[in-house]
Design a protein around this motif. Structure first.
Motif, PDB file in Angstrom:
ATOM      1  N   THR A 101       0.830  -1.213   0.000  1.00  0.00           N
ATOM      2  CA  THR A 101       0.000   0.000   0.000  1.00  0.00           C
ATOM      3  C   THR A 101       0.864   1.261   0.000  1.00  0.00           C
ATOM      4  N   ALA A 102       0.477   2.212  -0.848  1.00  0.00           N
ATOM      5  CA  ALA A 102       1.104   3.533  -0.869  1.00  0.00           C
ATOM      6  C   ALA A 102       0.021   4.569  -0.665  1.00  0.00           C
ATOM      7  N   GLN A 103       0.301   5.552   0.195  1.00  0.00           N
ATOM      8  CA  GLN A 103      -0.646   6.628   0.441  1.00  0.00           C
ATOM      9  C   GLN A 103       0.083   7.971   0.342  1.00  0.00           C
ATOM     10  N   ALA A 104      -0.617   8.957  -0.203  1.00  0.00           N
ATOM     11  CA  ALA A 104      -0.043  10.295  -0.327  1.00  0.00           C
ATOM     12  C   ALA A 104      -1.114  11.326  -0.014  1.00  0.00           C
ATOM     13  N   TYR A 105      -0.749  12.320   0.776  1.00  0.00           N
ATOM     14  CA  TYR A 105      -1.629  13.460   1.014  1.00  0.00           C
ATOM     15  C   TYR A 105      -1.287  14.539  -0.005  1.00  0.00           C
ATOM     16  N   PHE A 129       3.271   0.534 -11.447  1.00  0.00           N
ATOM     17  CA  PHE A 129       2.882  -0.852 -11.224  1.00  0.00           C
ATOM     18  C   PHE A 129       1.360  -0.960 -11.363  1.00  0.00           C
ATOM     19  N   ASP A 130       0.873  -2.159 -11.601  1.00  0.00           N
ATOM     20  CA  ASP A 130      -0.564  -2.390 -11.685  1.00  0.00           C
ATOM     21  C   ASP A 130      -1.171  -2.221 -10.302  1.00  0.00           C
ATOM     22  N   GLN A 131      -2.251  -1.431 -10.221  1.00  0.00           N
ATOM     23  CA  GLN A 131      -2.773  -1.082  -8.899  1.00  0.00           C
ATOM     24  C   GLN A 131      -4.268  -0.768  -8.953  1.00  0.00           C
ATOM     25  N   THR A 132      -4.874  -0.772  -7.788  1.00  0.00           N
ATOM     26  CA  THR A 132      -6.202  -0.207  -7.587  1.00  0.00           C
ATOM     27  C   THR A 132      -6.026   1.009  -6.690  1.00  0.00           C
ATOM     28  N   SER A 133      -6.748   2.075  -6.956  1.00  0.00           N
ATOM     29  CA  SER A 133      -6.521   3.303  -6.203  1.00  0.00           C
ATOM     30  C   SER A 133      -7.791   4.123  -6.115  1.00  0.00           C
ATOM     31  N   PRO A 142      -8.570  26.314   7.316  1.00  0.00           N
ATOM     32  CA  PRO A 142      -9.107  27.623   6.927  1.00  0.00           C
ATOM     33  C   PRO A 142      -8.095  28.755   7.027  1.00  0.00           C
ATOM     34  N   GLU A 143      -7.073  28.631   7.855  1.00  0.00           N
ATOM     35  CA  GLU A 143      -6.093  29.711   8.009  1.00  0.00           C
ATOM     36  C   GLU A 143      -5.233  29.880   6.765  1.00  0.00           C
ATOM     37  N   THR A 144      -4.990  28.787   6.065  1.00  0.00           N
ATOM     38  CA  THR A 144      -4.139  28.849   4.869  1.00  0.00           C
ATOM     39  C   THR A 144      -4.908  28.536   3.588  1.00  0.00           C
ATOM     40  N   ASN A 145      -6.223  28.360   3.702  1.00  0.00           N
ATOM     41  CA  ASN A 145      -7.046  27.978   2.547  1.00  0.00           C
ATOM     42  C   ASN A 145      -6.450  26.758   1.836  1.00  0.00           C
ATOM     43  N   THR A 146      -6.213  25.712   2.614  1.00  0.00           N
ATOM     44  CA  THR A 146      -5.605  24.503   2.072  1.00  0.00           C
ATOM     45  C   THR A 146      -6.525  23.308   2.303  1.00  0.00           C
ATOM     46  N   ALA A 147      -6.824  22.601   1.229  1.00  0.00           N
ATOM     47  CA  ALA A 147      -7.611  21.375   1.298  1.00  0.00           C
ATOM     48  C   ALA A 147      -6.691  20.189   1.070  1.00  0.00           C
ATOM     49  N   PHE A 148      -6.955  19.098   1.787  1.00  0.00           N
ATOM     50  CA  PHE A 148      -6.122  17.903   1.690  1.00  0.00           C
ATOM     51  C   PHE A 148      -6.937  16.736   1.140  1.00  0.00           C
ATOM     52  N   PHE A 149      -6.292  15.989   0.243  1.00  0.00           N
ATOM     53  CA  PHE A 149      -6.899  14.782  -0.321  1.00  0.00           C
ATOM     54  C   PHE A 149      -5.949  13.618  -0.104  1.00  0.00           C
ATOM     55  N   LEU A 150      -6.511  12.473   0.243  1.00  0.00           N
ATOM     56  CA  LEU A 150      -5.718  11.268   0.485  1.00  0.00           C
ATOM     57  C   LEU A 150      -5.869  10.318  -0.696  1.00  0.00           C
ATOM     58  N   VAL A 151      -4.747  10.009  -1.339  1.00  0.00           N
ATOM     59  CA  VAL A 151      -4.710   9.022  -2.419  1.00  0.00           C
ATOM     60  C   VAL A 151      -4.169   7.722  -1.842  1.00  0.00           C
ATOM     61  N   THR A 152      -4.897   6.630  -2.059  1.00  0.00           N
ATOM     62  CA  THR A 152      -4.475   5.315  -1.582  1.00  0.00           C
ATOM     63  C   THR A 152      -4.392   4.361  -2.766  1.00  0.00           C
ATOM     64  N   ALA A 153      -3.270   3.665  -2.887  1.00  0.00           N
ATOM     65  CA  ALA A 153      -3.079   2.697  -3.971  1.00  0.00           C
ATOM     66  C   ALA A 153      -2.542   1.391  -3.406  1.00  0.00           C
ATOM     67  N   ARG A 154      -2.999   0.284  -3.976  1.00  0.00           N
ATOM     68  CA  ARG A 154      -2.523  -1.039  -3.583  1.00  0.00           C
ATOM     69  C   ARG A 154      -2.160  -1.828  -4.840  1.00  0.00           C
ATOM     70  N   THR A 155      -1.109  -2.618  -4.737  1.00  0.00           N
ATOM     71  CA  THR A 155      -0.714  -3.439  -5.885  1.00  0.00           C
ATOM     72  C   THR A 155      -1.792  -4.476  -6.169  1.00  0.00           C
ATOM     73  N   GLY A 165      10.089   3.788  -7.119  1.00  0.00           N
ATOM     74  CA  GLY A 165       9.091   4.242  -8.076  1.00  0.00           C
ATOM     75  C   GLY A 165       8.617   5.659  -7.788  1.00  0.00           C
ATOM     76  N   LYS A 166       7.888   6.241  -8.738  1.00  0.00           N
ATOM     77  CA  LYS A 166       7.349   7.579  -8.586  1.00  0.00           C
ATOM     78  C   LYS A 166       5.865   7.580  -8.942  1.00  0.00           C
ATOM     79  N   MET A 167       5.121   8.469  -8.278  1.00  0.00           N
ATOM     80  CA  MET A 167       3.709   8.655  -8.562  1.00  0.00           C
ATOM     81  C   MET A 167       3.508  10.020  -9.204  1.00  0.00           C
ATOM     82  N   SER A 168       2.614  10.086 -10.202  1.00  0.00           N
ATOM     83  CA  SER A 168       2.220  11.357 -10.804  1.00  0.00           C
ATOM     84  C   SER A 168       0.741  11.608 -10.522  1.00  0.00           C
ATOM     85  N   PHE A 169       0.422  12.832 -10.132  1.00  0.00           N
ATOM     86  CA  PHE A 169      -0.955  13.243  -9.877  1.00  0.00           C
ATOM     87  C   PHE A 169      -1.249  14.455 -10.738  1.00  0.00           C
ATOM     88  N   SER A 170      -2.355  14.414 -11.489  1.00  0.00           N
ATOM     89  CA  SER A 170      -2.724  15.545 -12.333  1.00  0.00           C
ATOM     90  C   SER A 170      -4.173  15.926 -12.065  1.00  0.00           C
TER      91      SER A 170
END
Length: 336
Positions: A101-105, A129-133, A142-155, A165-170
């Motif tokens: 499992t790989a997770q990224a905020y 790698f082949d994965q489900t995510s 609210p102080e910095t107007n920042t929203a966080f999203f959690l990406v979870t991937a499993r082989t 390895g490297k992950m790309s998010f667009s």
């Protein structure tokens, strides 16, 4: 394995052999392609496949390379942990890798970002790698107007995440100013629409819900002026009977722009909910560059009972859409 061996291992499977290029040329010659165009196409394909580092630097080349070899595409993607466009910065906040499992905020920061931000399914992520995510909203500062999203991937096969390895998010756009109005009564006197209504057949059916036969065969009312506006950007534009069923039409504006939508039902004099038999979705695309989407709800209720019925609904709207071109790439290793 050292870096030279890794480079060779990644490149070797995707370099086209001379025989394959010649075979492709022979086929296209028989189809009568101009020789100059043919040679240019073959040369471009050979360069793209033989030089993945160069291919990965262009958007079309990257996607083609990723389709051929995800590991190669990600290997040659340069690390870029933050990207700013349209006044909004997208960056990786932290990464965790454990077993399969790989997770990224992923953080989105800017004045346009709010607590109810919606990525509108415009995001994508790529792994070597082949994965489900999946991706889910994880918090807002609210102080910095920042929203966080959690990406979870499993082989896919349950094996450990490959090292190095490297992950790309667009991301292509997001929605802000989202609101939900639930259980709202719509200010519409239903008995005023107890007669037959005009129908139309010159619209594109886009789906619906509930009874599949009704989705395909039920007539659609011809849209008119605004009869009621239960929520900003959502209006009732027609009501009446067609083929023995009572129809109520909800206009969403351009649903592909802001995803405004609703759910309608009736209630009798005792407050009992009368659900629709189903809904029919259609779009008016007749004006160049202008689109109107509709959901039409069908109820099995006699005209004489409309006097004691009221219209209700749940409504979801957004006030703005921010478009941009964000892409970040970062190593899959514990950080943050």
């Amino acid at each position: 394995m050292n870096i030279s061996e890794t480079y060779a291992k990644i490149n070797e499977p995707i370099v086209p052999p001379p025989g394959l290029i010649e075979k492709t040329l022979a086929k296209t010659r028989r189809r009568g392609f101009p020789l100059r165009r043919l040679m240019a196409t073959a040369a471009a394909a050979a360069v793209l496949l033989a030089t993945p580092a160069l291919a990965a630097q262009t958007e079309p080349g990257y996607h083609l390379l990723y389709a051929l070899s995800p590991a190669a595409a990600q290997f040659f993607q340069p690390v870029q942990k933050a990207c700013t466009d349209s006044g909004v910065t997208v960056e990786v906040a932290s990464v965790r890798v454990e077993d399969d499992t790989a997770q990224a905020y992923i953080a989105l920061r800017g004045e346009a970002v709010d607590a109810n931000i919606d990525l509108f399914d415009s995001y994508s992520f790529h792994f070597p790698f082949d994965q489900t995510s999946h991706c889910e909203r994880a918090g807002f500062d609210p102080e910095t107007n920042t929203a966080f999203f959690l990406v979870t991937a499993r082989t896919m096969d349950g094996s450990d995440i490959p090292l190095g390895g490297k992950m790309s998010f667009s991301l292509g756009c997001f929605l802000t100013g989202k609101q939900a109005l639930e259980g709202e009564e719509v200010s519409l006197k239903l008995s005023d629409y107890a007669g037959e209504a005009g129908t139309a057949e010159d619209f594109l059916r886009t789906g619906g819900g509930g009874n599949l036969e009704l989705m395909d065969s039920a007539p659609m009312l011809r849209p008119g002026g605004v009869l009621a506006e239960p929520a900003p950007g959502l209006t009732v534009t027609a009501a009446g009977y067609a083929d023995g069923l009572f129809h109520v039409q909800l206009c969403q504006g351009d649903a592909t722009a802001l995803d405004n939508h609703g759910l309608l039902w009736l209630e009798d004099g005792e407050g009992t909910r009368l659900k629709s038999l189903g809904s029919v979705g259609f779009a008016d695309l007749r004006e160049e560059g202008d689109r109107l989407d509709y959901d039409e709800y069908l109820f099995d209720v006699p005209p004489e009972e409309l006097e004691n019925c009221t219209l209700h609904g749940d409504f979801w709207t957004a006030s703005a859409r921010i478009d941009g071109n964000w892409r970040i790439t970062f190593p899959l290793e514990n950080a943050g």
